[in-house]
Enzyme design. Sequence first.
Site, mmCIF file in Angstrom:
data_model
loop_
_atom_site.group_PDB
_atom_site.id
_atom_site.type_symbol
_atom_site.label_atom_id
_atom_site.label_comp_id
_atom_site.label_asym_id
_atom_site.label_seq_id
_atom_site.Cartn_x
_atom_site.Cartn_y
_atom_site.Cartn_z
ATOM 1 N N ASN A 8 92.316 -40.484 102.805
ATOM 2 C CA ASN A 8 91.306 -39.741 101.886
ATOM 3 C C ASN A 8 91.018 -39.775 100.892
ATOM 4 O O ASN A 8 91.433 -40.119 99.757
ATOM 5 C CB ASN A 8 92.808 -38.528 101.966
ATOM 6 C CG ASN A 8 91.163 -37.407 100.239
ATOM 7 O OD1 ASN A 8 89.679 -37.577 101.020
ATOM 8 N ND2 ASN A 8 91.541 -36.702 99.848
ATOM 9 N N TRP A 9 89.870 -41.046 100.613
ATOM 10 C CA TRP A 9 88.961 -41.606 99.833
ATOM 11 C C TRP A 9 88.529 -41.061 98.737
ATOM 12 O O TRP A 9 88.312 -41.436 97.916
ATOM 13 C CB TRP A 9 87.843 -42.169 100.761
ATOM 14 C CG TRP A 9 88.085 -44.094 101.181
ATOM 15 C CD1 TRP A 9 89.693 -44.003 101.567
ATOM 16 C CD2 TRP A 9 87.550 -44.347 101.245
ATOM 17 N NE1 TRP A 9 89.154 -44.947 102.084
ATOM 18 C CE2 TRP A 9 87.946 -45.449 102.193
ATOM 19 C CE3 TRP A 9 85.986 -44.254 102.019
ATOM 20 C CZ2 TRP A 9 87.937 -46.814 103.123
ATOM 21 C CZ3 TRP A 9 85.382 -45.966 102.386
ATOM 22 C CH2 TRP A 9 86.643 -47.265 102.063
ATOM 23 N N LYS A 10 88.817 -39.184 99.102
ATOM 24 C CA LYS A 10 87.682 -38.382 98.053
ATOM 25 C C LYS A 10 86.563 -38.735 97.346
ATOM 26 O O LYS A 10 85.418 -39.179 98.370
ATOM 27 C CB LYS A 10 88.830 -37.708 97.291
ATOM 28 C CG LYS A 10 90.006 -38.157 97.424
ATOM 29 C CD LYS A 10 91.375 -37.637 95.966
ATOM 30 C CE LYS A 10 92.541 -37.056 96.474
ATOM 31 N NZ LYS A 10 93.096 -36.810 95.908
ATOM 32 N N HIS A 95 91.849 -29.038 101.328
ATOM 33 C CA HIS A 95 92.619 -29.444 100.279
ATOM 34 C C HIS A 95 92.620 -29.006 99.122
ATOM 35 O O HIS A 95 92.005 -28.234 98.271
ATOM 36 C CB HIS A 95 91.570 -30.874 100.142
ATOM 37 C CG HIS A 95 92.653 -32.057 99.455
ATOM 38 N ND1 HIS A 95 92.524 -32.019 98.257
ATOM 39 C CD2 HIS A 95 93.291 -32.717 100.100
ATOM 40 C CE1 HIS A 95 93.569 -32.925 97.318
ATOM 41 N NE2 HIS A 95 93.367 -33.702 98.749
ATOM 42 N N GLU A 97 92.472 -29.697 95.817
ATOM 43 C CA GLU A 97 90.823 -29.903 94.907
ATOM 44 C C GLU A 97 90.057 -28.689 95.297
ATOM 45 O O GLU A 97 89.827 -28.648 94.637
ATOM 46 C CB GLU A 97 90.737 -31.476 94.968
ATOM 47 C CG GLU A 97 91.636 -32.356 94.408
ATOM 48 C CD GLU A 97 91.392 -33.631 95.112
ATOM 49 O OE1 GLU A 97 90.941 -34.442 95.011
ATOM 50 O OE2 GLU A 97 92.737 -34.299 94.109
ATOM 51 N N GLU A 162 100.957 -31.016 101.284
ATOM 52 C CA GLU A 162 101.133 -31.434 100.338
ATOM 53 C C GLU A 162 101.315 -31.039 99.436
ATOM 54 O O GLU A 162 100.130 -30.054 98.091
ATOM 55 C CB GLU A 162 99.691 -32.248 100.178
ATOM 56 C CG GLU A 162 98.629 -32.813 101.718
ATOM 57 C CD GLU A 162 97.722 -33.793 100.721
ATOM 58 O OE1 GLU A 162 97.908 -34.804 100.634
ATOM 59 O OE2 GLU A 162 96.265 -32.877 100.431
ATOM 60 N N GLY A 168 97.902 -37.708 93.405
ATOM 61 C CA GLY A 168 97.671 -38.413 91.994
ATOM 62 C C GLY A 168 98.230 -38.566 91.163
ATOM 63 O O GLY A 168 98.016 -38.743 90.153
ATOM 64 N N SER A 200 101.277 -39.112 96.748
ATOM 65 C CA SER A 200 101.641 -39.877 96.151
ATOM 66 C C SER A 200 102.198 -41.089 97.058
ATOM 67 O O SER A 200 103.388 -42.238 97.221
ATOM 68 C CB SER A 200 102.843 -39.800 94.350
ATOM 69 O OG SER A 200 101.795 -39.063 93.912
ATOM 70 N N GLY A 221 95.895 -40.401 99.435
ATOM 71 C CA GLY A 221 94.554 -40.563 98.835
ATOM 72 C C GLY A 221 94.931 -42.402 97.817
ATOM 73 O O GLY A 221 93.957 -43.042 98.194
ATOM 74 N N GLY A 222 95.319 -42.054 97.266
ATOM 75 C CA GLY A 222 95.131 -43.496 96.267
ATOM 76 C C GLY A 222 95.358 -44.862 96.325
ATOM 77 O O GLY A 222 94.059 -45.598 96.881
HETATM 78 C C1 PEP Z 1 95.431 -36.526 98.554
HETATM 79 O O1 PEP Z 1 94.443 -36.177 98.864
HETATM 80 O O2 PEP Z 1 95.212 -36.007 100.072
HETATM 81 C C2 PEP Z 1 96.128 -37.567 97.814
HETATM 82 C C3 PEP Z 1 97.642 -37.011 98.532
HETATM 83 O O3 PEP Z 1 96.110 -37.644 96.928
HETATM 84 P P1 PEP Z 1 97.782 -39.452 96.408
HETATM 85 O O4 PEP Z 1 98.145 -40.046 97.776
HETATM 86 O O5 PEP Z 1 96.792 -39.731 95.370
HETATM 87 O O6 PEP Z 1 98.598 -38.731 95.813
#
Ligand code: PEP
Length: 240
Positions: A8-10, A95, A97, A162, A168, A200, A221-222
């Site tokens: 997920n590049w957000k 998600h 966010e 999640e 994040g 993470s 994500g990251g």
């Molecule tokens: C996400 O955005 O779904 C996520 C899990 O981010 P990260 O891996 O950065 O925690």
Amino acid sequence: MKTLIAGNWKMHGQQAWTVKAAGFDRLLEATDREHIEVLICPPYPFIREMFVASAARHIKIGAQNCHAIEKGAHTGEVSAEMLADCGAEYVIVGHSERRAAGERDSDVSAKASAAFRAGLTPIICVGETLEQREAGNANNVVEAQIIGSVPDSAENFVVAYEPVWAIGTGKVAEISDIKSMHAHIRGLVGDNVRILYGGSVKPGNAAAILGTENVNGALIGGASLNMADLSAIARSAPKN
Ligand code: PEP
């Protein structure tokens, strides 16, 4: 059931990153990938070009959101049909966010239904806050989210667990907690639904997480912004 490694590049990236994805697509050619499915969900403007550029099709392309309605006067929105038309196969819905910005379970369910209508597979996100976990309510919160967000008679969908406090932040849930929550979710969704863990996930912890019972992949994500990291995570998926 193939392990789904979903990035997920957000709201990150630029047009030029399409080349990174294409390189990653070619890199997977030489990787043992029978047991994995790799997906990248970039921001909307890059979806079509990423789809075209990843010509080897070892990666799939998805989106991070969609509107519930097919077309109409909804300025700034993008329908599931438009995403499918651009080459997307998956769409992330609910998600945390977006839930934090006001999206409710009923909205998530409507978006998941839109995904089915367009032939996309929704990745339905659920997860508790730290406060809810510390109050001993994690299972109930996630159960209520699943009941409210998964449309009745849905079949081809993915759930991403999640924990909000792990997204994040660099904090990862304990393997025992992941195992117990995934077992709980399995009891709700049945054996044919993939359940991803997100929060993470990095090359250093991916093998332990992906090796946990009832974990059928990861939403990343990251670490998905770096193709070497995403590739390392994909390579750490167990060969069942
Ligand atoms: C996400 O955005 O779904 C996520 C899990 O981010 P990260 O891996 O950065 O925690």
